[in-house]
Design a protein around this motif. Structure first.
Motif, PDB file in Angstrom:
ATOM      1  N   VAL A 155       1.372  12.256  -8.118  1.00 42.88           N
ATOM      2  CA  VAL A 155       0.443  12.926  -7.200  1.00 42.88           C
ATOM      3  C   VAL A 155       0.270  12.106  -5.920  1.00 42.88           C
ATOM      4  O   VAL A 155       0.290  12.657  -4.803  1.00 42.88           O
ATOM      5  CB  VAL A 155      -0.917  13.185  -7.882  1.00 42.88           C
ATOM      6  N   ALA A 156       0.130  10.780  -6.052  1.00 46.55           N
ATOM      7  CA  ALA A 156      -0.012   9.929  -4.867  1.00 46.55           C
ATOM      8  C   ALA A 156       1.242  10.012  -3.995  1.00 46.55           C
ATOM      9  O   ALA A 156       1.149  10.067  -2.762  1.00 46.55           O
ATOM     10  CB  ALA A 156      -0.275   8.481  -5.283  1.00 46.55           C
ATOM     11  N   ILE A 166       1.285  13.334  -2.121  1.00 47.48           N
ATOM     12  CA  ILE A 166       0.385  13.284  -0.956  1.00 47.48           C
ATOM     13  C   ILE A 166       1.073  12.557   0.194  1.00 47.48           C
ATOM     14  O   ILE A 166       0.999  12.979   1.350  1.00 47.48           O
ATOM     15  CB  ILE A 166      -0.953  12.617  -1.336  1.00 47.48           C
ATOM     16  N   LEU A 216       3.744  14.890   1.671  1.00 45.15           N
ATOM     17  CA  LEU A 216       3.108  15.958   2.454  1.00 45.15           C
ATOM     18  C   LEU A 216       2.537  15.425   3.765  1.00 45.15           C
ATOM     19  O   LEU A 216       2.702  16.044   4.819  1.00 45.15           O
ATOM     20  CB  LEU A 216       2.013  16.638   1.630  1.00 45.15           C
ATOM     21  N   ALA A 217       1.873  14.270   3.706  1.00 44.54           N
ATOM     22  CA  ALA A 217       1.303  13.679   4.920  1.00 44.54           C
ATOM     23  C   ALA A 217       2.411  13.304   5.902  1.00 44.54           C
ATOM     24  O   ALA A 217       2.292  13.558   7.110  1.00 44.54           O
ATOM     25  CB  ALA A 217       0.460  12.454   4.566  1.00 44.54           C
TER      26      ALA A 217
END
Length: 90
Positions: A50-51, A54, A57-58
């Motif tokens: 998940v990290a 992120i 995506l960022a």
């Protein structure tokens, strides 16, 4: 799949994660004799996935608005700043 990119990312993340707070926390959870090691592994793996998602995506979002060269500069300055801060605090 671009294996060169895969190996580069794997190597960088693997080295960065060795001995950090995340690995130490996972080790402490796994040290509990009453806890399933597979559950600790699954939870830690899911958190890293998940990290990482992120981060991807960022990075994808930021690259739409900011030149990749400037993102690299910002990351470099950030790493240097964290290194200096760590040295000065020790």
């Amino acid at each position: 799949m671009d294996w060169k990119v895969f190996i580069s990312v794997f190597g960088a993340v693997f080295i960065a994660e060795l001995g950090d707070k995340t690995q130490l926390a996972t080790m402490l959870f796994a040290a509990d004799k009453d806890v399933s090691k597979w559950t600790v592994f699954a939870g830690a793996s899911a958190a890293l996935i998940v990290a990482s998602a992120i981060g991807v995506l960022a990075g994808s979002f930021l690259s739409e608005y900011i030149n990749e060269r400037y993102l690299n500069y910002a990351a470099g300055v950030g790493f240097i700043a964290i290194g200096l801060w760590t040295l000065l605090r020790s």
